[in-house]
Enzyme design. Structure first.
Site, PDB file in Angstrom:
ATOM      1  N   LYS A 175       0.423  -1.089   0.181  1.00  0.00           N
ATOM      2  CA  LYS A 175       0.010   0.140   0.115  1.00  0.00           C
ATOM      3  C   LYS A 175       1.294   1.832  -0.282  1.00  0.00           C
ATOM      4  O   LYS A 175       2.342   0.877   0.694  1.00  0.00           O
ATOM      5  CB  LYS A 175      -1.193   0.094   1.472  1.00  0.00           C
ATOM      6  CG  LYS A 175      -0.501  -0.113   2.441  1.00  0.00           C
ATOM      7  CD  LYS A 175       1.012   0.396   2.751  1.00  0.00           C
ATOM      8  CE  LYS A 175       0.168   2.183   3.051  1.00  0.00           C
ATOM      9  NZ  LYS A 175       2.059   2.343   3.521  1.00  0.00           N
ATOM     10  N   TYR A 260      -3.999   3.848   6.284  1.00  0.00           N
ATOM     11  CA  TYR A 260      -4.924   3.289   7.215  1.00  0.00           C
ATOM     12  C   TYR A 260      -6.314   4.221   7.945  1.00  0.00           C
ATOM     13  O   TYR A 260      -7.599   3.205   8.130  1.00  0.00           O
ATOM     14  CB  TYR A 260      -3.938   3.017   8.509  1.00  0.00           C
ATOM     15  CG  TYR A 260      -2.308   1.955   8.050  1.00  0.00           C
ATOM     16  CD1 TYR A 260      -2.344   1.469   7.824  1.00  0.00           C
ATOM     17  CD2 TYR A 260      -1.660   2.978   7.741  1.00  0.00           C
ATOM     18  CE1 TYR A 260      -1.234   0.322   7.755  1.00  0.00           C
ATOM     19  CE2 TYR A 260       0.061   2.595   7.178  1.00  0.00           C
ATOM     20  CZ  TYR A 260      -0.260   1.048   7.240  1.00  0.00           C
ATOM     21  OH  TYR A 260       0.650   0.300   6.609  1.00  0.00           O
TER      22      TYR A 260
HETATM   23  P1  NDP Z   1      12.942   2.378   1.091  1.00  0.00           P
HETATM   24  O1  NDP Z   1      12.514   3.569   1.155  1.00  0.00           O
HETATM   25  O2  NDP Z   1      12.928   1.832   2.618  1.00  0.00           O
HETATM   26  O3  NDP Z   1      12.707   0.992  -0.106  1.00  0.00           O
HETATM   27  C1  NDP Z   1      12.706   1.129  -0.798  1.00  0.00           C
HETATM   28  C2  NDP Z   1      13.237   0.156  -2.202  1.00  0.00           C
HETATM   29  O4  NDP Z   1      12.059  -0.085  -3.049  1.00  0.00           O
HETATM   30  C3  NDP Z   1      15.215   0.605  -1.833  1.00  0.00           C
HETATM   31  O5  NDP Z   1      15.318  -0.233  -1.006  1.00  0.00           O
HETATM   32  C4  NDP Z   1      15.431   0.379  -3.034  1.00  0.00           C
HETATM   33  O6  NDP Z   1      15.790  -1.451  -3.190  1.00  0.00           O
HETATM   34  C5  NDP Z   1      13.638   0.006  -3.791  1.00  0.00           C
HETATM   35  N1  NDP Z   1      13.846   1.274  -5.643  1.00  0.00           N
HETATM   36  C6  NDP Z   1      13.692   1.052  -6.438  1.00  0.00           C
HETATM   37  N2  NDP Z   1      13.478   2.125  -6.727  1.00  0.00           N
HETATM   38  C7  NDP Z   1      13.690   3.021  -5.631  1.00  0.00           C
HETATM   39  C8  NDP Z   1      13.891   4.471  -6.252  1.00  0.00           C
HETATM   40  N3  NDP Z   1      13.672   5.390  -6.973  1.00  0.00           N
HETATM   41  N4  NDP Z   1      13.942   5.176  -5.053  1.00  0.00           N
HETATM   42  C9  NDP Z   1      14.242   4.443  -3.436  1.00  0.00           C
HETATM   43  N5  NDP Z   1      13.698   2.731  -3.743  1.00  0.00           N
HETATM   44  C10 NDP Z   1      14.011   2.910  -4.676  1.00  0.00           C
HETATM   45  O7  NDP Z   1      10.449   2.310   1.612  1.00  0.00           O
HETATM   46  P2  NDP Z   1      10.145   0.639   2.414  1.00  0.00           P
HETATM   47  O8  NDP Z   1      10.806  -0.478   2.351  1.00  0.00           O
HETATM   48  O9  NDP Z   1       9.352   2.326   3.961  1.00  0.00           O
HETATM   49  O10 NDP Z   1       8.510   1.424   1.517  1.00  0.00           O
HETATM   50  C11 NDP Z   1       8.541   1.116   0.448  1.00  0.00           C
HETATM   51  C12 NDP Z   1       6.839   0.372  -0.088  1.00  0.00           C
HETATM   52  O11 NDP Z   1       5.986  -0.795   1.892  1.00  0.00           O
HETATM   53  C13 NDP Z   1       5.889   1.867   0.292  1.00  0.00           C
HETATM   54  O12 NDP Z   1       4.936   1.640  -1.437  1.00  0.00           O
HETATM   55  C14 NDP Z   1       5.190   1.972   1.235  1.00  0.00           C
HETATM   56  O13 NDP Z   1       3.988   2.686   1.147  1.00  0.00           O
HETATM   57  C15 NDP Z   1       5.342   0.094   1.756  1.00  0.00           C
HETATM   58  N6  NDP Z   1       5.117   0.276   2.425  1.00  0.00           N
HETATM   59  C16 NDP Z   1       4.339  -0.586   4.112  1.00  0.00           C
HETATM   60  C17 NDP Z   1       4.572  -0.230   5.049  1.00  0.00           C
HETATM   61  C18 NDP Z   1       3.221  -1.324   5.610  1.00  0.00           C
HETATM   62  O14 NDP Z   1       2.914  -1.586   6.863  1.00  0.00           O
HETATM   63  N7  NDP Z   1       2.361  -2.079   5.098  1.00  0.00           N
HETATM   64  C19 NDP Z   1       5.140   0.111   6.106  1.00  0.00           C
HETATM   65  C20 NDP Z   1       6.019   1.000   5.212  1.00  0.00           C
HETATM   66  C21 NDP Z   1       6.466   0.300   4.225  1.00  0.00           C
HETATM   67  P3  NDP Z   1      16.215  -2.064  -4.239  1.00  0.00           P
HETATM   68  O15 NDP Z   1      17.814  -1.470  -3.561  1.00  0.00           O
HETATM   69  O16 NDP Z   1      16.505  -3.615  -3.578  1.00  0.00           O
HETATM   70  O17 NDP Z   1      16.498  -2.282  -5.540  1.00  0.00           O
END
Ligand code: NDP
Length: 430
Positions: A175, A260
């Protein structure tokens, strides 16, 4: 092996259809076994087919023990590829597979090979199942991958979901579903065309305390719902994170945490709002809010007459509660939208007194429950409880919230008849 009371212990617990009544009948031999220092069937448990169970040992006044997990064997579980190895994937999703019964991680997709290699080693994922974004389409040729879990920044969900569906995989998407209504529609259409199941990862609909509240509200325990208060706030730090960059996030606190409040309110009532009214404010000159909003307050009016007051913030200390006020009682979940720490408090009249009760349910990992639900849907072909259409509806409503805040006027919405119109059947007991 034959024990001292003349029966094989293994024979006592592997009797196929042997039920609790049979265990009771064997009380005499059990008592003999106990006095001979041997485990009794009540302690050894009962094997039925591929499952194991233990009869209750506490009186009916006590809360029963948790059931044994009864996992699918690894070769029968749905294999997932995790796309985007950021905080959520590394700190919550990958660890949650350890508590899944029906799912296992089998592939990774990342733009960072060093990070991916570390995680692949930790989770036993073979190098051939590690992909970068440009080789992602090759996942089509990996039969171990049946589902893809997209965990990238919001605006990139569309690309991940469409690519996974075209590669013939089912898709679980974080989400908010997308960064716009148009992206969300495209994702639903791509999955439909490909015959892929699409689920949006609304973990709170799978979290036990939130589900318990929805069940009690739907059963009329608090009388007709009059008001709902839902607040989700957190104080953001680094202004360069993608959440503060509109082209990657699609918005600020509303799609990230306000969602949420919106989704849980809809899920509790089962109705769709007919009007929204919103206002937005961001602290001026704060570099975190050069592109996206901080504080959002929105009111939803439902056909039953229930009114929900919701608020989200990126500049207020964390607070994640929801309160439902019915004609006959009030229910509140503390930490409703958090990863853990949910507490359900009920208040209502008890004779001449006001009774306040706190319910605590045994902890289950909400990410594991959510992933297992999708795995079960992949296996059975059932529609997930929170399919793409559920995410699309939230995108439409968030669009209306932004429009109301921009115009300063309430936005009327097309009435939607029926309950749970955008949802699939409730999750099976996991
Ligand atoms: P992060 O910034 O921690 O990680 C995102 C990852 O996406 C990066 O580490 C990278 O992984 C990849 N990525 C690919 N392209 C990009 C870019 N252009 N910029 C940044 N990252 C990129 O984010 P989160 O893990 O916090 O969030 C990811 C998703 O999860 C979002 O949609 C967020 O809303 C959702 N979320 C949901 C939660 C829940 O409770 N359900 C809680 C937190 C987040 P790599 O290096 O492996 O390519």
């Amino acid at each position: 092996m034959t024990d001292e009371v003349g029966t094989t212990r293994r024979g006592m617990v592997t009797g196929g259809g042997l039920g609790l009544a049979a265990l009771a009948i064997s009380a005499a031999s059990a008592s003999a076994a106990t006095s001979a220092g041997q485990p009794t069937p009540v302690d050894e448990g009962l094997v039925q087919g591929a499952n194991l169970s233990f009869p209750p040992i506490y009186a009916e006044t006590e809360r029963p023990d948790a059931l044994p997990p009864n996992l699918d064997p690894p070769s029968h579980r749905v294999g997932f590829a995790i796309v985007g190895l950021g905080r959520l994937a590394v700190e919550n999703i990958l660890p949650a597979f350890a508590e899944c019964k029906h799912a296992r991680p089998v592939a990774l997709v990342s733009g960072d090979p060093a990070k991916m290699a570390v995680l692949a080693a930790q989770y036993g994922i073979v190098p051939q199942a590690c992909y970068d974004y440009s080789s992602f389409a090759r996942i089509r040729d990996n039969p171990a991958v049946e589902a893809v879990y997209v965990v990238t920044p919001n605006a990139l969900h569309r690309d991940g979901v469409v690519a996974a569906a075209r590669a013939g995989k089912h898709v679980l998407c974080e989400k908010p579903m997308a960064a716009s209504v148009a992206q969300a529609r495209e994702m639903v259409a791509a999955c439909r065309t490909a015959g892929a199941r699409l689920m949006i990862a609304y973990r709170c609909q799978y979290e036990r305390t939130n589900a318990e509240l929805a069940k009690r509200v739907r059963a009329g325990e608090f009388g007709p719902v009059q008001l709902i208060d839902a607040v989700n706030t957190q104080n953001q730090g680094d202004p360069t994170q993608w959440r503060q960059v509109k082209r990657l996030s699609g918005g600020g606190s509303l799609p990230d945490v306000g969602l949420y409040c919106l989704n849980t309110t809809r899920a509790i009532l089962g109705e769709e709002p007919v009007e929204v009214y919103a206002s937005i404010h961001s602290p001026p000159d704060d570099p975190r809010f050069a592109e996206v909003e901080s504080n959002v307050s929105f009111t939803l009016r439902f056909p039953s007459g229930a009114i929900a007051n919701c608020a989200s913030s990126y500049s207020a200390h964390e607070h994640r509660n929801i309160r439902v006020m019915g004609a006959n009682g009030t229910a509140e979940i503390e930490n409703a939208f958090a990863y853990e720490g949910q507490r359900l408090r009920l208040s209502r009249r008890d004779g001449m007194a006001e009774a306040n009760t706190e319910l605590s349910l045994a902890r289950r990992n909400q990410f594991s429950l959510e992933i297992d639900h999708f795995a079960q849907c992949v296996r059975s072909g059932a529609q997930p409880r929170t399919p793409g259409e559920e995410g699309l509806q939230d995108q439409v409503l968030m669009g209306a919230i932004y429009e109301s805040a921009r115009t300063g006027r309430p936005v009327r919405l097309e009435p939607v008849a029926g309950r749970d119109v955008f949802r699939g059947p409730p999750p099976q007991a996991a």
